[in-house]
Enzyme design. Sequence first.
Site, mmCIF file in Angstrom:
data_model
loop_
_atom_site.group_PDB
_atom_site.id
_atom_site.type_symbol
_atom_site.label_atom_id
_atom_site.label_comp_id
_atom_site.label_asym_id
_atom_site.label_seq_id
_atom_site.Cartn_x
_atom_site.Cartn_y
_atom_site.Cartn_z
ATOM 1 N N TYR A 73 2.156 38.290 5.067
ATOM 2 C CA TYR A 73 2.289 36.691 3.896
ATOM 3 C C TYR A 73 0.923 36.525 4.224
ATOM 4 O O TYR A 73 0.735 35.713 5.851
ATOM 5 C CB TYR A 73 3.761 35.809 4.715
ATOM 6 N N GLU A 104 -1.771 31.925 -2.775
ATOM 7 C CA GLU A 104 -1.124 31.901 -2.099
ATOM 8 C C GLU A 104 -0.943 33.799 -2.170
ATOM 9 O O GLU A 104 -1.232 34.200 -3.334
ATOM 10 C CB GLU A 104 0.473 31.725 -2.316
#
Length: 403
Positions: free
Chosen positions: A125, A213
């Site tokens: 992530y 993101e």
Amino acid sequence: MNLHEYQAKELLKKYNVPVQEGFACSTVHEAEEAYRQIKNQFGSNFAVIKAQIHAGGRGKGTVKETGINGVKVAKNLEEVTEFSKKILGGTLVTLQTGPAGKVVNKILVAQDMYYDGPSARKEFYLSILLDRAKGQNVIMYSTEGGMNIEDVAHDTPEKIFREWVHPGGGLLPFQARKIAFNLGLSGEAFKNMVKFVTNLYNAYVGLDCAMLEINPLFKAADDKVIAVDTKMKLDDNALTRHTEVASLRDISEEDPTEVEAGQFNLNFVKLDGNVGCMVNGAGLAMATMDMIKLSGGEPANFLDVGGTANAQTVEAGFKIIMKDPNVKAILINIFGGIVRCDRVAAGVIEAYKNLGNINIPIIVRLQGTNAEEAKKLIDESGLKVQSAILLSEAADLVKKAVA
């Protein structure tokens, strides 16, 4: 301004950020053609079908009409056809959309990144955003990427790393290497991650992103590092520098009343309360919303008409607020500095007459330049508009209106 996944990936490619390849499709036929191209290009029978909406959690979300998830892996052309039919045009409900969901107008048919098996790949992530407390951009990253990243942040926050970037120096080489090291990489994968993070940060700054993101950030079996899913939000105030990007706006994903407000240069955000408010200035608007709460009501919206309010903007604000069936009263709170209060009062009266029958209380609080003249105009208009000069007076009127 939010972008769809397929739009964000195209922008990242311009900054040499490797992304999962795919094709945006509006019809089942387009999805079938996209699958054929992916199969020919990558030699795999598998393809991923992804609903394109401005919300996360699509893999866990469900299409109301068909019960299918928003992200599916198709093993052949028949499944591509089946999944496309069940997703396109449906309403996808995720944790971020709320129970109303969002209509899926496009899907992304993308290459399958998982054909090498779970032992040959790794999901990470990574996101970049502004840390307002420090006044610096921060890169947040974790070895635990994928659909359950929210659980990781809640249950094991120690697995979330942060790297702050000083605005004067930008992302330094040692910081990119630190990120790759903390992700447990070595060799070619380490080098590829350093390049990826560096190019991604350049994209964040170059595109004037408010948030970027990548989840999952994928390490393939051959040690390539690839953005599999992308969420990108751009700073609206910087869109004048990116005219080609501004054209990517999808107003079908936005609240219709907010879109309409933007056409009149009104700063509007819809809320869930029962008192509509129209104010000039963001600070005064926030204070007005607090006053509504303290008076026993709930703000139905944030609406800043700016410093040049006139009859047209007031009327447009009225129309937008009154489209909300939950509104029981409207509070107009204007401080006359740049704009004269009597001009606003005249605009309120004109808007009231143009709109016709208004069955809910309207409270107007005007203070500043020509406030007394404005109050006289409203009091003598013969309309069911209640005027106030003091904030406490407006608060009492709001309290009575929602009692």
